[in-house]
Scaffold this motif. Structure first.
Motif, PDB file in Angstrom:
ATOM      1  N   ALA A  14       0.879  -1.281   0.058  1.00  0.00           N
ATOM      2  CA  ALA A  14       0.043   0.094   0.073  1.00  0.00           C
ATOM      3  C   ALA A  14       0.663   1.106  -0.100  1.00  0.00           C
ATOM      4  N   THR A  15       1.849   1.200   0.810  1.00  0.00           N
ATOM      5  CA  THR A  15       2.963   2.438   0.824  1.00  0.00           C
ATOM      6  C   THR A  15       3.604   2.836  -0.744  1.00  0.00           C
ATOM      7  N   PHE A  16       3.965   1.331  -1.100  1.00  0.00           N
ATOM      8  CA  PHE A  16       4.546   1.498  -2.597  1.00  0.00           C
ATOM      9  C   PHE A  16       3.617   1.959  -3.561  1.00  0.00           C
ATOM     10  N   SER A  17       2.527   1.672  -3.551  1.00  0.00           N
ATOM     11  CA  SER A  17       1.305   1.952  -4.702  1.00  0.00           C
ATOM     12  C   SER A  17       0.949   3.404  -4.503  1.00  0.00           C
ATOM     13  N   ASN A  18       0.633   3.662  -3.356  1.00  0.00           N
ATOM     14  CA  ASN A  18       0.234   4.990  -3.013  1.00  0.00           C
ATOM     15  C   ASN A  18       1.297   6.237  -3.510  1.00  0.00           C
ATOM     16  N   ASN A  19       2.503   6.066  -2.702  1.00  0.00           N
ATOM     17  CA  ASN A  19       3.254   7.055  -2.964  1.00  0.00           C
ATOM     18  C   ASN A  19       4.187   7.078  -4.160  1.00  0.00           C
ATOM     19  N   MET A  20       4.327   5.714  -4.744  1.00  0.00           N
ATOM     20  CA  MET A  20       5.005   6.017  -6.073  1.00  0.00           C
ATOM     21  C   MET A  20       4.162   6.394  -7.205  1.00  0.00           C
ATOM     22  N   THR A  76      15.715   9.106   4.800  1.00  0.00           N
ATOM     23  CA  THR A  76      15.799   7.592   4.877  1.00  0.00           C
ATOM     24  C   THR A  76      16.544   7.142   3.624  1.00  0.00           C
ATOM     25  N   VAL A  77      16.829   7.826   2.533  1.00  0.00           N
ATOM     26  CA  VAL A  77      17.503   7.057   1.392  1.00  0.00           C
ATOM     27  C   VAL A  77      18.935   7.168   1.887  1.00  0.00           C
ATOM     28  N   GLN A  78      19.581   7.680   2.863  1.00  0.00           N
ATOM     29  CA  GLN A  78      20.957   7.753   3.313  1.00  0.00           C
ATOM     30  C   GLN A  78      21.172   6.495   3.948  1.00  0.00           C
ATOM     31  N   GLY A  79      20.475   5.698   4.496  1.00  0.00           N
ATOM     32  CA  GLY A  79      20.415   4.252   4.848  1.00  0.00           C
ATOM     33  C   GLY A  79      19.912   4.083   6.358  1.00  0.00           C
ATOM     34  N   LEU A  80      19.121   4.886   6.611  1.00  0.00           N
ATOM     35  CA  LEU A  80      18.057   4.748   7.863  1.00  0.00           C
ATOM     36  C   LEU A  80      17.323   3.384   7.950  1.00  0.00           C
ATOM     37  N   GLU A 117      16.271   0.991   3.128  1.00  0.00           N
ATOM     38  CA  GLU A 117      16.291  -0.149   3.707  1.00  0.00           C
ATOM     39  C   GLU A 117      14.854  -0.524   4.236  1.00  0.00           C
ATOM     40  N   SER A 118      13.960   0.229   3.532  1.00  0.00           N
ATOM     41  CA  SER A 118      12.397   0.023   3.934  1.00  0.00           C
ATOM     42  C   SER A 118      11.746   0.317   2.265  1.00  0.00           C
ATOM     43  N   THR A 119      10.638  -0.339   2.255  1.00  0.00           N
ATOM     44  CA  THR A 119       9.671  -0.172   1.170  1.00  0.00           C
ATOM     45  C   THR A 119       9.614   1.619   0.913  1.00  0.00           C
ATOM     46  N   TYR A 120       9.125   2.198   2.167  1.00  0.00           N
ATOM     47  CA  TYR A 120       9.066   3.592   2.170  1.00  0.00           C
ATOM     48  C   TYR A 120      10.362   4.371   1.447  1.00  0.00           C
ATOM     49  N   SER A 121      11.510   3.994   1.959  1.00  0.00           N
ATOM     50  CA  SER A 121      12.639   4.736   1.347  1.00  0.00           C
ATOM     51  C   SER A 121      12.970   4.345  -0.245  1.00  0.00           C
ATOM     52  N   LYS A 155      11.283   6.546  -2.019  1.00  0.00           N
ATOM     53  CA  LYS A 155      11.733   7.938  -2.250  1.00  0.00           C
ATOM     54  C   LYS A 155      12.955   7.729  -3.251  1.00  0.00           C
ATOM     55  N   HIS A 156      13.889   6.716  -3.108  1.00  0.00           N
ATOM     56  CA  HIS A 156      14.813   6.372  -4.078  1.00  0.00           C
ATOM     57  C   HIS A 156      14.247   6.523  -5.537  1.00  0.00           C
ATOM     58  N   LEU A 157      13.286   5.628  -5.677  1.00  0.00           N
ATOM     59  CA  LEU A 157      12.783   5.477  -7.265  1.00  0.00           C
ATOM     60  C   LEU A 157      12.210   7.003  -7.619  1.00  0.00           C
ATOM     61  N   GLU A 158      11.586   7.614  -6.919  1.00  0.00           N
ATOM     62  CA  GLU A 158      11.039   8.913  -7.207  1.00  0.00           C
ATOM     63  C   GLU A 158      12.257  10.043  -7.770  1.00  0.00           C
TER      64      GLU A 158
END
Length: 281
Positions: A84-90, A115-119, A139-143, A146-149
């Motif tokens: 859900a996080t991936f689908s909504n945010n992306m 978080t893209v720094q490695g949190l 290190e998470s789907t949320y992060s 953010k990297h893919l964005e």
């Protein structure tokens, strides 16, 4: 400028809309939640038709925009299921970026993430203070989103050399009422090691958005955005030595200086954080 702000009723969004209006810009708030009014539009960013229609112009509200500030998202990992996080945010970010292209809006500033720094730094960072120079380490789907964005923005600005997209890697956003809890962090240096003891006052987050809107050139760039200090009373060097003893300190840091380097944001955007939790206690 005429600026559309997505996620305008969120924690950072409220500070950003106040800051933009205070600087004289005209703002239309785009969000799923908020009070009906002439400066607010309810919208589902997962629906591309709604997004492109809103950015092209809204009857009785706007005939288009000069810039978009995109802050809307599920704001952290662990709130919803990963998919859900991936689908909504992306999908929301793709829709906003693509709608800007179709509407001819050439200036976009959006919320990326520290978080893209490695949190949460369960794997040590490559060096301290961390900066934008090393490769993203989600290190998470949320992060990961953010990297893919950021990768999406790189390609879209390559396709359109006049397009400006600025990713602001915000630290943990705080309001003044949050600062009463900060002294409790001193009891255990590991409590806030997950983001190198960083934070950003919402008002300084708004300043970063304003600076990016006013100064960012064509193309894509990314900036860490944090307060000038840490959340701790202990020295930054002592914290790093205790919790990350094997990590190189690449330069000397001030007594309470942030370990999320804002040097690039200072140099390129003119970002200059004005607010510290120490002024409120």
């Amino acid at each position: 400028m005429r600026v559309a702000v997505t996620g305008a009723t969120g924690k950072l969004g409220r500070s950003v809309t106040r800051g933009l209006r205070g600087a004289g810009h005209l703002v239309l708030e785009l969000d799923q939640h908020g009070e009906r009014g002439p400066e607010f539009l309810r919208i589902d960013l997962r629906d591309y038709g709604q997004v492109v229609d809103a950015l092209m112009g809204v009857d009785d509200r706007s005939d288009g925009f000069d810039a978009v500030v995109h802050l809307a998202a599920i704001p952290a990992p662990g709130i919803h299921a990963d998919v859900a996080t991936f689908s909504n945010n992306m999908m929301s970010t793709y829709n906003v970026f693509q709608a800007c292209r179709r509407a001819g809006i050439k200036r976009v500033v959006y919320a990326s993430s520290e978080t893209v720094q490695g949190l949460p730094f369960d794997v040590d960072p490559p060096y301290i203070p961390v900066d934008e120079e090393y490769a993203a380490r989600p290190e998470s789907t949320y992060s990961l989103v953010k990297h893919l964005e950021e990768q999406l923005a790189i390609e879209l600005t390559r396709w359109d050399p006049e397009l400006s997209i600025t990713a602001l890697r915000f630290s943990n956003v705080m309001d003044p009422e949050d600062y009463a809890a900060f002294p409790s962090f001193d009891a255990d240096a590991t409590l806030r090691k997950w983001n190198l003891w960083g934070y950003i006052d919402g008002r300084d987050g708004a300043q970063a958005v304003l600076r990016a809107l006013e100064s960012a050139g064509p193309g894509f760039d990314r900036f860490l955005i944090a307060a000038a200090d840490t959340v701790m009373s202990r020295s930054s060097a002592d914290l790093a030595a205790e919790v990350f003893p094997g990590v190189e300190m690449v330069r000397e840091v001030g007594q309470h200086e942030t370990l999320l380097s804002i040097d690039k944001a200072r140099r390129v955007l003119g970002f200059d954080p004005q607010h510290s939790w120490r002024d409120h206690l």
